[in-house]
Design a protein around this motif. Structure first.
Motif, PDB file in Angstrom:
ATOM      1  N   TYR A   1     -28.719   6.856  18.724  1.00 42.47           N
ATOM      2  CA  TYR A   1     -27.649   6.370  19.588  1.00 42.47           C
ATOM      3  C   TYR A   1     -27.874   6.368  21.063  1.00 42.47           C
ATOM      4  O   TYR A   1     -26.877   6.540  21.937  1.00 42.47           O
ATOM      5  N   GLN A   2     -29.060   5.978  21.321  1.00 42.38           N
ATOM      6  CA  GLN A   2     -29.313   5.793  22.792  1.00 42.38           C
ATOM      7  C   GLN A   2     -28.574   4.417  23.444  1.00 42.38           C
ATOM      8  O   GLN A   2     -28.457   4.647  24.566  1.00 42.38           O
ATOM      9  N   GLU A   3     -27.660   3.919  22.729  1.00 42.29           N
ATOM     10  CA  GLU A   3     -26.987   2.848  23.275  1.00 42.29           C
ATOM     11  C   GLU A   3     -25.815   3.496  23.969  1.00 42.29           C
ATOM     12  O   GLU A   3     -25.062   3.016  24.801  1.00 42.29           O
ATOM     13  N   ASN A   4     -25.707   4.955  23.846  1.00 41.55           N
ATOM     14  CA  ASN A   4     -24.627   5.661  24.504  1.00 41.55           C
ATOM     15  C   ASN A   4     -24.978   6.356  25.617  1.00 41.55           C
ATOM     16  O   ASN A   4     -24.258   7.030  26.244  1.00 41.55           O
ATOM     17  N   LEU A   5     -26.327   6.316  26.007  1.00 43.13           N
ATOM     18  CA  LEU A   5     -26.847   7.255  26.981  1.00 43.13           C
ATOM     19  C   LEU A   5     -27.059   6.382  27.998  1.00 43.13           C
ATOM     20  O   LEU A   5     -27.397   5.090  28.135  1.00 43.13           O
ATOM     21  N   LYS A   6     -27.117   7.244  29.294  1.00 48.33           N
ATOM     22  CA  LYS A   6     -27.381   6.568  30.592  1.00 48.33           C
ATOM     23  C   LYS A   6     -28.847   6.859  31.038  1.00 48.33           C
ATOM     24  O   LYS A   6     -29.562   6.460  31.640  1.00 48.33           O
ATOM     25  N   GLY A   7     -29.063   8.228  30.438  1.00 47.13           N
ATOM     26  CA  GLY A   7     -30.659   9.090  30.718  1.00 47.13           C
ATOM     27  C   GLY A   7     -30.790   9.926  29.733  1.00 47.13           C
ATOM     28  O   GLY A   7     -29.877  10.676  29.244  1.00 47.13           O
ATOM     29  N   LEU A   8     -31.877  10.197  29.622  1.00 44.07           N
ATOM     30  CA  LEU A   8     -32.344  11.281  28.525  1.00 44.07           C
ATOM     31  C   LEU A   8     -33.653  11.996  29.297  1.00 44.07           C
ATOM     32  O   LEU A   8     -34.161  11.555  30.148  1.00 44.07           O
ATOM     33  N   ILE A   9     -33.199  13.429  29.041  1.00 38.02           N
ATOM     34  CA  ILE A   9     -34.111  14.463  29.605  1.00 38.02           C
ATOM     35  C   ILE A   9     -34.644  15.482  28.764  1.00 38.02           C
ATOM     36  O   ILE A   9     -33.638  16.016  27.854  1.00 38.02           O
ATOM     37  N   VAL A  10     -36.017  15.515  28.494  1.00 41.73           N
ATOM     38  CA  VAL A  10     -36.699  16.305  27.494  1.00 41.73           C
ATOM     39  C   VAL A  10     -37.278  17.296  28.203  1.00 41.73           C
ATOM     40  O   VAL A  10     -38.292  17.187  28.731  1.00 41.73           O
ATOM     41  N   SER A  11     -36.778  18.483  27.887  1.00 44.21           N
ATOM     42  CA  SER A  11     -37.374  19.571  28.679  1.00 44.21           C
ATOM     43  C   SER A  11     -38.259  20.750  27.925  1.00 44.21           C
ATOM     44  O   SER A  11     -37.660  21.062  26.798  1.00 44.21           O
ATOM     45  N   ASN A  12     -39.498  20.745  28.254  1.00 52.02           N
ATOM     46  CA  ASN A  12     -40.366  21.761  27.443  1.00 52.02           C
ATOM     47  C   ASN A  12     -40.292  21.654  25.883  1.00 52.02           C
ATOM     48  O   ASN A  12     -40.237  22.432  25.097  1.00 52.02           O
ATOM     49  N   MET A  13     -40.475  20.425  25.392  1.00 47.18           N
ATOM     50  CA  MET A  13     -40.776  20.162  23.853  1.00 47.18           C
ATOM     51  C   MET A  13     -41.450  18.989  23.836  1.00 47.18           C
ATOM     52  O   MET A  13     -41.235  17.879  24.249  1.00 47.18           O
ATOM     53  N   VAL A  14     -42.432  19.104  22.880  1.00 47.90           N
ATOM     54  CA  VAL A  14     -43.510  17.872  22.489  1.00 47.90           C
ATOM     55  C   VAL A  14     -42.648  17.239  21.394  1.00 47.90           C
ATOM     56  O   VAL A  14     -41.797  17.775  20.727  1.00 47.90           O
ATOM     57  N   ALA A  15     -43.459  16.105  20.961  1.00 49.14           N
ATOM     58  CA  ALA A  15     -42.643  15.212  20.042  1.00 49.14           C
ATOM     59  C   ALA A  15     -43.427  15.509  18.590  1.00 49.14           C
ATOM     60  O   ALA A  15     -43.015  14.509  17.782  1.00 49.14           O
TER      61      ALA A  15
END
Length: 349
Positions: A165-179
């Protein structure tokens, strides 16, 4: 007394006018609307909304609490666990209000402040992504103001949400988690474990091999030799109250089901143990901040790499650990605030 000449009279009047204006400015400063909840539908509850969420087994309510009022910048916080609480963000109150950043606490379903159907069929990333989407709609968050911040398990959820759903986002913050959960487990076993006292590590591993997770000695060793190094780098007696409440309110059922018993990665029958979206990071187009930490349970070098994989990424590495908002707040919040303000101003690079 002599009559004042016209130029002198005009000058005196101007001086009096300026003095009055200065007094008015001193006594009547322009008020910010940031803390004004007047007329809002959550004013009487102090910003709290219980939001109904539809699931495959019925409709349940999840807890949210809005802090501040900024229609241009609204940050939804996704806590860790799974089964943790918004209390892990307890010190955000000390840093974000002065920047007039609106942020929203949110307890996911089966977490302490929300409903607890306690049904494992709902304990999937797919369910929680749709839950976030329902919360977004209820709070009227959109691509012009919606920042999503996820920490630990919340980071997994934030990445999964962005991939759908990234079309709904202005910005993404991933804190302390690998992929990648396998990468997390590898780092815990090959890097962090060997840093411990060998005798302590052996005792922990023996109890894990015997599934003796309820042994008080297991928790004691982890808290004193692992958590104070890699979860929150403070003596246990100095841990903030909100962090202690996070552990007190943790739902062990969902935590063990998805994360597993072991703190050395995801093992056993944990449903997340094979989770991996490292090959899909390049699909994420929205401005993205990766917040890592030098002493984290998550490899900080890996998190820096993640920022280079997304299309529009930035990396900040603190000198803290897994809860780096508490043990290195200066780096954590300065990086977070700068990211949000840069994106808001259209100056993110």
């Amino acid at each position: 007394m002599k009559h004042l000449t016209a130029p002198v009279l005009i000058m005196l009047l101007l001086m009096i006018s300026c003095t009055n204006n200065q007094k008015e400015n001193l006594t009547s400063p322009e008020k910010s609307s940031y803390l004004d909840y007047s007329g809002s539908d959550d004013q009487i509850t102090g910003g709290i909304k219980m939001i109904p969420v539809e699931t495959a087994i019925g409709t349940f309510n999840v807890y949210t609490k809005r802090m501040g009022n900024n229609p241009k910048i609204r940050v939804l916080l996704l806590h860790g666990g799974p089964g943790g609480t918004h209390e892990e963000f307890g010190n955000f109150d000390g840093f974000l209000p002065k920047e007039e950043i609106e942020y929203i606490y949110y307890d996911q379903l089966d977490s302490y402040y929300s409903d607890k159907p306690n049904d494992s069929t709902l304990w999937t990333t797919e369910h929680f992504v749709e839950e976030v989407e329902q919360v977004r709609k209820a709070l009227q968050l959109n691509k012009d103001n919606f920042y999503l911040l996820g920490q630990s398990w919340g980071g997994i959820l934030a990445m999964e949400y962005a991939l759908k759903y990234q079309e709904n986002l202005k910005g993404l913050i991933v804190s302390n988690m690998v992929a990648s959960a396998p990468s997390y487990t590898k780092y815990a076993n090959e890097v962090l474990g060997p840093q411990m006292d060998p005798d302590v590590l052996k005792e922990i591993m023996d109890m894990e091999a015997n599934h003796d997770f309820d042994n008080p000695r297991y928790s004691e060793l982890l808290m004193n030799h692992y958590y104070t190094e890699h979860i929150l780098r403070m003596p246990l007696e100095k841990w903030p109250k909100s962090v202690n409440l996070l552990f007190e309110h943790l739902n062990p059922n969902i935590y063990v089901y998805m994360q597993g018993h072991s703190e050395f990665g995801m093992t056993g029958n944990a449903t997340l143990k094979d989770w991996d979206v490292s090959g899909r990071l390049s699909e994420i187009k929205v401005p993205t901040l990766m917040l890592g930490a030098k002493y984290d349970t998550m490899d900080p070098t890996y998190m820096e790499w993640m920022a280079s994989e997304v299309q529009n990424g930035r990396s900040v590495t603190t000198n803290g650990s897994h809860l780096s908002q508490f043990d290195d707040p200066e780096t954590y919040f300065s990086g977070l605030i700068k990211f949000i303000k840069d994106v808001d101003a259209g100056e993110f690079k």
